[in-house]
Design an enzyme around this catalytic site. Structure first.
Site, mmCIF file in Angstrom:
data_model
loop_
_atom_site.group_PDB
_atom_site.id
_atom_site.type_symbol
_atom_site.label_atom_id
_atom_site.label_comp_id
_atom_site.label_asym_id
_atom_site.label_seq_id
_atom_site.Cartn_x
_atom_site.Cartn_y
_atom_site.Cartn_z
ATOM 1 N N GLN A 82 70.230 -48.841 -30.037
ATOM 2 C CA GLN A 82 69.267 -49.714 -30.708
ATOM 3 C C GLN A 82 67.920 -49.026 -30.906
ATOM 4 O O GLN A 82 67.248 -49.246 -31.903
ATOM 5 C CB GLN A 82 69.080 -51.005 -29.897
ATOM 6 C CG GLN A 82 70.319 -51.874 -29.837
ATOM 7 C CD GLN A 82 70.129 -53.068 -28.910
ATOM 8 O OE1 GLN A 82 69.134 -53.175 -28.206
ATOM 9 N NE2 GLN A 82 71.088 -53.970 -28.908
ATOM 10 N N TRP B 185 77.052 -57.546 -15.197
ATOM 11 C CA TRP B 185 77.530 -58.373 -16.303
ATOM 12 C C TRP B 185 77.636 -57.547 -17.588
ATOM 13 O O TRP B 185 77.868 -58.094 -18.664
ATOM 14 C CB TRP B 185 76.685 -59.625 -16.494
ATOM 15 C CG TRP B 185 75.332 -59.461 -17.159
ATOM 16 C CD1 TRP B 185 74.651 -58.320 -17.460
ATOM 17 C CD2 TRP B 185 74.504 -60.534 -17.627
ATOM 18 N NE1 TRP B 185 73.453 -58.604 -18.070
ATOM 19 C CE2 TRP B 185 73.331 -59.961 -18.190
ATOM 20 C CE3 TRP B 185 74.632 -61.922 -17.631
ATOM 21 C CZ2 TRP B 185 72.293 -60.732 -18.739
ATOM 22 C CZ3 TRP B 185 73.594 -62.683 -18.178
ATOM 23 C CH2 TRP B 185 72.449 -62.098 -18.719
ATOM 24 N N GLU C 255 70.529 -57.166 -14.917
ATOM 25 C CA GLU C 255 71.885 -56.973 -15.454
ATOM 26 C C GLU C 255 72.950 -57.565 -14.531
ATOM 27 O O GLU C 255 74.113 -57.181 -14.599
ATOM 28 C CB GLU C 255 72.184 -55.488 -15.701
ATOM 29 C CG GLU C 255 71.066 -54.708 -16.368
ATOM 30 C CD GLU C 255 70.675 -55.235 -17.744
ATOM 31 O OE1 GLU C 255 71.352 -56.147 -18.249
ATOM 32 O OE2 GLU C 255 69.690 -54.740 -18.314
ATOM 33 N N ASP D 137 69.914 -64.814 -21.322
ATOM 34 C CA ASP D 137 68.647 -64.178 -21.661
ATOM 35 C C ASP D 137 67.804 -65.186 -22.427
ATOM 36 O O ASP D 137 68.262 -65.758 -23.427
ATOM 37 C CB ASP D 137 68.881 -62.945 -22.539
ATOM 38 C CG ASP D 137 69.415 -61.755 -21.755
ATOM 39 O OD1 ASP D 137 69.229 -61.734 -20.525
ATOM 40 O OD2 ASP D 137 69.999 -60.855 -22.375
#
Length: 520
Positions: A469, A404, A184, A353
């Site tokens: 999610q 981030w 991250e 990613d």
């Protein structure tokens, strides 16, 4: 000449033997089929044609362990065969309709996937290792299970994540890593630390960079706002920003007091790809990720336009979509040329990613290939690995704490939803330190307890809880690893130990002595 450092971060949490769909092993199989194998095919084509455009690829240790696992290889083969059968069924259903071209494309894709996987003997790790040996990519490592570095409660816990990541890399790639992806992009400097929940003691702790240097790591990456101040960028799918002008600091190589070198994420190139409203993946011709065929579960529709409801999505035209990637590649290289013109001695760092390409943005791997081909013959911008990019002069820098993630801090991973998670993590970390110091438990038990702790520390669990999610799955997973950990310390039977060793089997070199870090 300005240098362009593309960095792809490949990561999925440990899903082996922890469910199939919608949040288990199939998430890994999807990434293998749609991102990792297509990326290998790009590297194979570029190597065969002598196209030189090196970039950096981070494969997290826990992902490498799964890609190399026999169960995962067998499961992927069955998964891909099943998808081919579904595609063939769709082709029969949709012949003579507006969806025929998409169905035909799906059949060809899954035939190619099975053929390629068989040609590689299922060994994706070896294929990436071959690409590095040929100078096409630089492979870097990360924390063992993507543990969130700034919030781990003890230096020993972070040390175990880093060192296990380094030794796993060494086993798979037969060399020591010098580059490291901070999970991250989360960083904490040296200084006073207070735990967000009860458990670890307050006190002055070394910076994340100091532990990386001690482990042999020499460079990493951070978000732009850590070197230039200002607002952090939003993650993919949330950004609604137009072009942002980078401040000069993002083009410099930075060096921390510890000696660790740092590159900062470039905002313009980030938004051009990541922004949901402004980036390439929102192009109407590209394949829609969210609408699936009600029978096969395959994708046969296109984005159409950003505000279109799923029912409004138009049929997907593969030929038109892949032609569009060439246009977008030229646009991106044009952006790089403009940035290079303003910063001729600078480094343009573009980290993403890996799974954005191919999985979330189906045509993304084709776009990457087109960009690399254009850069190989570009006189204004030189593509380089991150290892090459950090060479030469550097600016001495002191970085603040940050990530981030949304808000640029820890709020995505630390909030009301995740307090129970961190309480369990800190309790387990403290117990692991104590068990390692006492040295009473059998080596096999202590080693498996360490595996369970590493899996518990994965940043994926608090992330999935915060984003909603897969909140129930994430909670189930971290509670499961915490239960296994404490059961092992209390005294698991030989049969229970064997069952856990079969279910949670990464990191054969797991070394509980790493939790004696302060005495080392």
């Amino acid at each position: 000449m300005a240098r362009f450092a593309l960095v792809l971060h490949a990561h999925l949490p440990y899903v082996r033997a922890h469910g199939m769909w919608p949040f288990g092993e199939e998430t890994l199989y999807e990434a293998m089929a749609e991102t990792y194998l297509p990326l290998i095919r790009v590297l194979e084509r570029l190597r065969a044609e002598g196209v030189e455009a090196p970039f950096t690829l981070g494969i997290t240790p826990i992902l490498a362990e799964q890609l190399a696992d026999a169960r995962i290889k067998e499961g992927f083969w069955a998964y891909a065969k099943d998808r081919l059968e579904r595609a063939q069924g769709d082709y029969q259903r949709y012949r003579g309709t507006a969806l025929e071209a998409s169905a035909r494309h799906q059949v060809a894709f899954w035939e190619l996937t099975l053929d390629h996987f068989q040609r590689l003997s299922g060994d994706l790790v070896a294929a990436f290792r071959k690409a590095e040996e040929g100078g096409q990519v630089e492979l870097i490592t990360s924390n063992a299970t993507h543990g969130y570095s700034p919030l781990l409660g003890y230096d020993e816990a972070l040390w175990a994540q880093i060192k296990t990541g380094v030794s796993t890399y060494r086993r798979h790639f037969a060399k020591d890593p010098t580059g490291f992806w901070l999970p991250e992009m989360a960083y904490r400097p040296k200084g006073p630390w207070k735990p967000p929940v009860e458990g670890p003691p307050e006190g002055v702790r070394p910076g994340v960079d100091e532990l990386l240097m001690r482990a042999g790591i020499r460079y990493t990456f951070v978000d732009a706002h850590l070197v230039q101040g200002g607002e952090p960028l939003s993650p993919y799918g949330e950004a609604a920003l137009g072009p942002v002008e980078s401040q000069e600091a993002t083009y410099h190589v930075h060096e921390l007091e510890s000696g660790l070198r740092v590159l900062a994420r470039n905002p313009e190139t980030t938004l051009q790809v990541w922004s949901a409203d402004y980036g390439y993946p929102g192009e109407g011709l590209y394949r829609e990720f969210h609408r699936k065929d009600p029978l096969s579960g395959l994708h046969h529709w296109r984005v159409t336009h950003r505000k279109a409801d799923l029912a409004e999505k138009a049929p997907y035209d593969p030929e038109a979509a892949f032609a569009k990637t060439e246009e977008h590649a030229r646009h991106f290289v044009g952006l790089l040329e403009r940035l290079a013109g303003r910063h001729p001695e600078g480094v343009i760092l573009s980290p993403y990613d890996a799974e954005l390409f191919g999985h979330w943005w189906y045509e993304g791997v084709a776009w990457l290939e087109a960009v690399l081909r254009l850069l190989a013959q570009n006189p204004k911008v030189r593509p380089v690995t991150a290892r090459e990019a950090v060479q030469g002069p550097a600016v001495r820098t002191a970085l603040p704490e940050g990530s981030w993630g949304r808000g640029g801090d820890h709020r995505v991973w630390l909030n009301e939803k995740t307090l129970d998670y961190w309480e369990k993590v800190y309790r387990a970390e403290g117990a692991m330190r104590e068990a390692a110091r006492r040295g009473v438990l059998p080596e096999g038990v202590l080693r498996q307890a360490m595996r369970e702790l590493l899996l518990l520390e994965a940043s994926d669990w608090p992330f999935l809880m915060e984003t909603g999610q897969a909140e129930a799955y994430a909670r189930e997973r971290y509670e499961e690893h915490a239960r296994a950990f404490f059961h092992l310390l209390k005294g698991a039977s030989p049969e229970e130990l064997r069952a856990l060793e079969e279910r949670d089997n990464p990191f054969p070199e797991a070394d509980p002595r790493l939790y004696l870090f302060r005495e080392a």
